[in-house]
Scaffold this motif. Structure first.
Motif, mmCIF file in Angstrom:
data_model
loop_
_atom_site.group_PDB
_atom_site.id
_atom_site.type_symbol
_atom_site.label_atom_id
_atom_site.label_comp_id
_atom_site.label_asym_id
_atom_site.label_seq_id
_atom_site.Cartn_x
_atom_site.Cartn_y
_atom_site.Cartn_z
ATOM 1 N N VAL A 30 -30.080 35.115 -66.413
ATOM 2 C CA VAL A 30 -29.982 35.941 -65.355
ATOM 3 C C VAL A 30 -30.542 37.420 -65.540
ATOM 4 N N GLY A 31 -30.919 38.043 -64.152
ATOM 5 C CA GLY A 31 -31.588 39.351 -64.380
ATOM 6 C C GLY A 31 -30.502 40.337 -64.071
ATOM 7 N N TYR A 32 -30.926 41.565 -64.283
ATOM 8 C CA TYR A 32 -29.854 42.598 -64.217
ATOM 9 C C TYR A 32 -30.476 43.869 -63.437
ATOM 10 N N GLY A 33 -29.564 44.224 -62.396
ATOM 11 C CA GLY A 33 -30.300 45.380 -61.648
ATOM 12 C C GLY A 33 -29.194 46.634 -61.469
ATOM 13 N N GLY A 34 -28.388 46.656 -62.428
ATOM 14 C CA GLY A 34 -27.358 47.789 -62.552
ATOM 15 C C GLY A 34 -25.921 47.514 -61.983
ATOM 16 N N THR A 35 -26.060 46.089 -61.407
ATOM 17 C CA THR A 35 -24.875 45.485 -61.023
ATOM 18 C C THR A 35 -24.289 44.434 -61.597
ATOM 19 N N GLN A 36 -22.992 44.027 -61.569
ATOM 20 C CA GLN A 36 -22.413 42.688 -62.131
ATOM 21 C C GLN A 36 -23.080 41.472 -61.678
ATOM 22 N N LYS A 37 -23.185 40.601 -62.691
ATOM 23 C CA LYS A 37 -24.057 39.429 -62.346
ATOM 24 C C LYS A 37 -23.066 38.412 -62.826
ATOM 25 N N SER A 38 -23.473 37.234 -62.410
ATOM 26 C CA SER A 38 -22.951 36.041 -63.266
ATOM 27 C C SER A 38 -23.882 34.870 -63.501
ATOM 28 N N THR A 39 -23.513 34.017 -64.229
ATOM 29 C CA THR A 39 -24.277 32.915 -64.604
ATOM 30 C C THR A 39 -23.230 31.848 -65.128
ATOM 31 N N ALA A 40 -23.828 30.586 -65.109
ATOM 32 C CA ALA A 40 -22.797 29.659 -65.836
ATOM 33 C C ALA A 40 -23.785 28.321 -66.410
ATOM 34 N N LEU A 41 -23.329 27.756 -67.307
ATOM 35 C CA LEU A 41 -24.072 26.528 -67.720
ATOM 36 C C LEU A 41 -23.657 25.538 -66.791
ATOM 37 N N PRO A 42 -24.480 24.326 -66.331
ATOM 38 C CA PRO A 42 -23.955 23.352 -65.607
ATOM 39 C C PRO A 42 -22.767 22.605 -66.646
ATOM 40 N N PRO A 43 -21.857 21.839 -65.902
ATOM 41 C CA PRO A 43 -20.728 20.827 -66.554
ATOM 42 C C PRO A 43 -21.632 19.970 -67.479
ATOM 43 N N LEU A 44 -21.265 19.986 -68.737
ATOM 44 C CA LEU A 44 -21.888 18.611 -69.552
ATOM 45 C C LEU A 44 -21.012 17.495 -69.832
ATOM 46 N N PRO A 45 -21.380 16.591 -70.261
ATOM 47 C CA PRO A 45 -20.638 15.355 -70.596
ATOM 48 C C PRO A 45 -19.909 15.559 -71.850
ATOM 49 N N PRO A 46 -19.040 14.929 -72.001
ATOM 50 C CA PRO A 46 -18.186 14.980 -73.405
ATOM 51 C C PRO A 46 -19.070 14.812 -74.352
ATOM 52 N N VAL A 47 -18.427 15.091 -75.774
ATOM 53 C CA VAL A 47 -19.604 14.767 -76.828
ATOM 54 C C VAL A 47 -19.104 13.445 -77.060
ATOM 55 N N GLY A 48 -19.968 12.579 -77.710
ATOM 56 C CA GLY A 48 -19.638 11.241 -77.887
ATOM 57 C C GLY A 48 -20.870 10.640 -78.731
ATOM 58 N N TYR A 49 -20.430 9.659 -79.638
ATOM 59 C CA TYR A 49 -21.300 8.980 -80.325
ATOM 60 C C TYR A 49 -22.191 8.285 -79.552
ATOM 61 N N ALA A 50 -21.824 7.695 -78.486
ATOM 62 C CA ALA A 50 -22.608 6.888 -77.685
ATOM 63 C C ALA A 50 -23.826 7.617 -76.964
ATOM 64 N N ASN A 51 -23.651 8.728 -76.836
ATOM 65 C CA ASN A 51 -24.741 9.591 -76.286
ATOM 66 C C ASN A 51 -26.198 9.661 -76.823
ATOM 67 N N ARG A 52 -26.085 9.268 -78.101
ATOM 68 C CA ARG A 52 -27.398 8.797 -78.789
ATOM 69 C C ARG A 52 -28.399 7.913 -77.998
ATOM 70 N N TYR A 53 -27.677 7.048 -77.149
ATOM 71 C CA TYR A 53 -28.443 6.166 -76.422
ATOM 72 C C TYR A 53 -28.819 6.738 -75.034
ATOM 73 N N ALA A 54 -28.485 7.883 -74.738
ATOM 74 C CA ALA A 54 -28.570 8.538 -73.370
ATOM 75 C C ALA A 54 -29.842 8.800 -72.875
ATOM 76 N N SER A 55 -30.275 8.618 -71.441
ATOM 77 C CA SER A 55 -31.719 8.683 -71.218
ATOM 78 C C SER A 55 -32.159 10.267 -71.013
ATOM 79 N N THR A 56 -30.938 11.059 -70.782
ATOM 80 C CA THR A 56 -31.604 12.497 -70.884
ATOM 81 C C THR A 56 -31.505 13.282 -71.808
ATOM 82 N N THR A 57 -32.196 14.305 -72.039
ATOM 83 C CA THR A 57 -32.347 15.112 -73.481
ATOM 84 C C THR A 57 -30.942 15.802 -73.629
ATOM 85 N N SER A 58 -30.354 16.535 -72.577
ATOM 86 C CA SER A 58 -29.115 17.414 -72.711
ATOM 87 C C SER A 58 -27.859 16.291 -73.230
#
Length: 181
Positions: free
Chosen positions: A22-50
Protein backbone atom coordinates in the motif's frame (compact mmCIF):
# COMPACT_ATOMS: atom_id res chain seq x y z
CA UNK A 1 2.00 9.14 -2.78
CA UNK A 2 4.98 6.91 -1.92
CA UNK A 3 5.00 3.12 -2.15
CA UNK A 4 5.43 2.62 1.55
CA UNK A 5 4.31 -0.56 3.21
CA UNK A 6 4.85 -4.13 2.09
CA UNK A 7 3.37 -7.02 4.06
CA UNK A 8 4.35 -10.61 3.22
CA UNK A 9 3.37 -13.97 4.70
CA UNK A 10 6.07 -16.69 4.73
CA UNK A 11 5.79 -20.39 5.58
CA UNK A 12 8.14 -22.26 7.98
CA UNK A 13 10.70 -22.86 5.19
CA UNK A 14 10.74 -19.10 4.43
CA UNK A 15 8.94 -19.41 1.09
CA UNK A 16 6.65 -16.52 0.21
CA UNK A 17 2.96 -17.37 0.31
CA UNK A 18 1.15 -14.09 -0.27
CA UNK A 19 1.98 -10.39 -0.17
CA UNK A 20 0.30 -7.01 -0.40
CA UNK A 21 1.52 -3.42 -0.60
CA UNK A 22 0.00 0.00 0.00
CA UNK A 23 1.17 3.54 -0.71
CA UNK A 24 1.32 6.32 1.89
CA UNK A 25 0.28 9.93 1.36
CA UNK A 26 0.23 11.16 4.94
CA UNK A 27 -3.18 9.72 5.85
CA UNK A 28 -4.23 6.39 7.33
CA UNK A 29 -4.27 3.51 4.83
CA UNK A 30 -5.37 -0.08 5.07
CA UNK A 31 -4.39 -3.28 3.29
CA UNK A 32 -5.16 -6.95 3.83
CA UNK A 33 -4.00 -10.31 2.61
CA UNK A 34 -6.74 -12.35 0.96
CA UNK A 35 -8.18 -15.21 3.03
CA UNK A 36 -6.05 -18.33 2.63
CA UNK A 37 -7.01 -22.00 2.87
CA UNK A 38 -6.10 -23.89 6.04
CA UNK A 39 -2.62 -25.35 6.41
CA UNK A 40 -2.76 -29.03 5.52
CA UNK A 41 -0.56 -31.86 4.33
CA UNK A 42 -2.85 -32.43 1.33
CA UNK A 43 -2.00 -28.93 0.05
CA UNK A 44 1.19 -30.37 -1.45
CA UNK A 45 -0.97 -31.60 -4.33
CA UNK A 46 -2.71 -28.23 -4.89
CA UNK A 47 -2.64 -26.57 -8.30
CA UNK A 48 -1.96 -23.01 -7.08
CA UNK A 49 1.40 -21.95 -5.69
CA UNK A 50 -0.03 -20.06 -2.72
CA UNK A 51 -2.08 -23.08 -1.61
CA UNK A 52 0.83 -25.45 -2.23
CA UNK A 53 2.99 -23.29 0.08
CA UNK A 54 0.53 -23.95 2.94
CA UNK A 55 1.54 -27.61 3.33
CA UNK A 56 4.12 -27.26 6.13
CA UNK A 57 3.40 -27.63 9.83
CA UNK A 58 5.07 -25.05 12.01
CA UNK A 59 5.28 -21.31 12.48
CA UNK A 60 4.26 -18.95 9.69
CA UNK A 61 5.82 -15.47 9.56
CA UNK A 62 4.16 -12.16 8.74
CA UNK A 63 6.79 -9.57 7.73
CA UNK A 64 6.02 -5.86 7.45
CA UNK A 65 8.46 -3.46 5.73
CA UNK A 66 8.25 0.34 5.70
CA UNK A 67 10.11 1.99 2.81
CA UNK A 68 12.89 4.47 3.64
CA UNK A 69 11.29 6.99 1.26
CA UNK A 70 8.49 7.50 3.81
CA UNK A 71 10.97 9.00 6.27
CA UNK A 72 12.57 11.11 3.54
CA UNK A 73 9.23 12.57 2.49
CA UNK A 74 7.22 12.70 5.74
CA UNK A 75 9.88 12.94 8.47
CA UNK A 76 11.31 10.51 10.96
CA UNK A 77 7.98 9.49 12.47
CA UNK A 78 6.81 7.80 14.63
CA UNK A 79 4.25 6.14 12.40
CA UNK A 80 1.38 4.21 13.90
CA UNK A 81 0.80 0.66 12.72
CA UNK A 82 -2.10 -1.52 13.75
CA UNK A 83 -1.74 -5.17 12.80
CA UNK A 84 -4.78 -7.40 13.08
CA UNK A 85 -4.30 -11.11 12.51
CA UNK A 86 -7.21 -13.54 12.44
CA UNK A 87 -6.51 -17.25 12.56
CA UNK A 88 -9.25 -19.83 12.40
CA UNK A 89 -9.60 -23.58 12.38
CA UNK A 90 -8.51 -26.39 14.64
CA UNK A 91 -5.31 -28.39 14.83
CA UNK A 92 -5.36 -31.72 13.03
CA UNK A 93 -3.15 -34.76 13.13
CA UNK A 94 -0.64 -35.14 10.32
CA UNK A 95 -0.59 -38.05 7.91
CA UNK A 96 0.14 -41.53 9.22
CA UNK A 97 3.44 -43.09 8.16
CA UNK A 98 4.51 -46.73 8.02
CA UNK A 99 7.72 -46.11 10.02
CA UNK A 100 9.45 -43.50 12.21
CA UNK A 101 11.60 -40.79 10.62
CA UNK A 102 15.36 -41.13 10.94
CA UNK A 103 16.72 -39.25 12.78
CA UNK A 104 13.76 -39.14 15.14
CA UNK A 105 12.07 -35.84 15.76
CA UNK A 106 13.29 -34.13 12.58
CA UNK A 107 9.74 -33.30 11.46
CA UNK A 108 8.33 -32.49 14.90
CA UNK A 109 7.18 -28.91 15.39
CA UNK A 110 6.90 -28.86 19.16
CA UNK A 111 3.88 -28.95 21.35
CA UNK A 112 0.58 -28.23 19.61
CA UNK A 113 -0.60 -24.62 19.72
CA UNK A 114 -3.60 -23.83 21.83
CA UNK A 115 -6.85 -23.63 19.90
CA UNK A 116 -7.42 -20.15 18.37
CA UNK A 117 -10.43 -19.61 20.65
CA UNK A 118 -8.17 -19.61 23.73
CA UNK A 119 -7.44 -15.88 23.89
CA UNK A 120 -4.52 -14.47 25.83
CA UNK A 121 -2.25 -17.49 25.62
CA UNK A 122 1.32 -16.99 24.50
CA UNK A 123 2.96 -19.17 21.89
CA UNK A 124 6.22 -20.81 22.94
CA UNK A 125 8.66 -22.98 21.03
CA UNK A 126 9.67 -26.25 22.67
CA UNK A 127 13.41 -26.45 22.01
CA UNK A 128 13.68 -29.83 23.75
CA UNK A 129 11.85 -31.46 20.82
CA UNK A 130 14.48 -30.45 18.28
CA UNK A 131 16.65 -33.11 16.65
CA UNK A 132 19.22 -34.57 19.00
CA UNK A 133 22.94 -34.40 18.33
CA UNK A 134 24.82 -37.59 17.70
CA UNK A 135 23.21 -39.39 14.82
CA UNK A 136 23.87 -42.70 13.15
CA UNK A 137 27.51 -43.91 13.33
CA UNK A 138 27.27 -45.33 9.79
CA UNK A 139 26.22 -41.92 8.44
CA UNK A 140 29.10 -40.28 10.33
CA UNK A 141 31.50 -42.75 8.69
CA UNK A 142 30.04 -41.96 5.26
CA UNK A 143 30.41 -38.22 5.91
CA UNK A 144 34.00 -38.51 7.14
CA UNK A 145 34.89 -40.82 4.24
CA UNK A 146 33.31 -38.47 1.69
CA UNK A 147 35.03 -35.39 3.07
CA UNK A 148 38.34 -37.27 3.34
CA UNK A 149 38.13 -38.61 -0.22
CA UNK A 150 37.21 -35.18 -1.56
CA UNK A 151 40.11 -33.55 0.27
CA UNK A 152 42.55 -36.20 -0.99
CA UNK A 153 41.30 -35.76 -4.56
CA UNK A 154 41.75 -31.97 -4.38
CA UNK A 155 45.28 -32.41 -2.98
CA UNK A 156 46.26 -34.83 -5.78
CA UNK A 157 44.80 -32.57 -8.47
CA UNK A 158 46.59 -29.53 -6.99
CA UNK A 159 49.94 -31.35 -6.95
CA UNK A 160 49.38 -32.60 -10.51
CA UNK A 161 48.60 -29.06 -11.73
CA UNK A 162 51.66 -27.63 -9.96
CA UNK A 163 53.92 -30.32 -11.47
CA UNK A 164 52.51 -29.73 -14.96
CA UNK A 165 53.09 -25.97 -14.68
CA UNK A 166 56.69 -26.47 -13.50
CA UNK A 167 57.41 -28.85 -16.40
CA UNK A 168 55.90 -26.39 -18.88
CA UNK A 169 58.01 -23.55 -17.42
CA UNK A 170 61.16 -25.70 -17.60
CA UNK A 171 60.38 -26.57 -21.25
CA UNK A 172 59.94 -22.87 -22.09
CA UNK A 173 63.31 -22.04 -20.45
CA UNK A 174 65.01 -24.87 -22.33
CA UNK A 175 63.54 -23.71 -25.65
CA UNK A 176 64.64 -20.13 -24.92
CA UNK A 177 68.25 -21.25 -24.32
CA UNK A 178 68.41 -23.36 -27.52
CA UNK A 179 66.69 -21.44 -30.30
CA UNK A 180 66.21 -23.53 -33.43
CA UNK A 181 65.84 -20.70 -35.93
Amino acid sequence: MVDALDMTLYNPVRAEIQDTAVGYGGTQKSTALPPLPPVGYANRYASTTSTKALRFAGEYYLVVHLAAQVGDRFGDGPYGLTLRVRVGGRTQDGPGYAARSAPRGIFDVGTPDPEPEAAGTAHTVDASRSATAGGDPAMKAVAVGGIGAGSLLLTVLGAWTLTARRRAAAQIRANAQNPTA
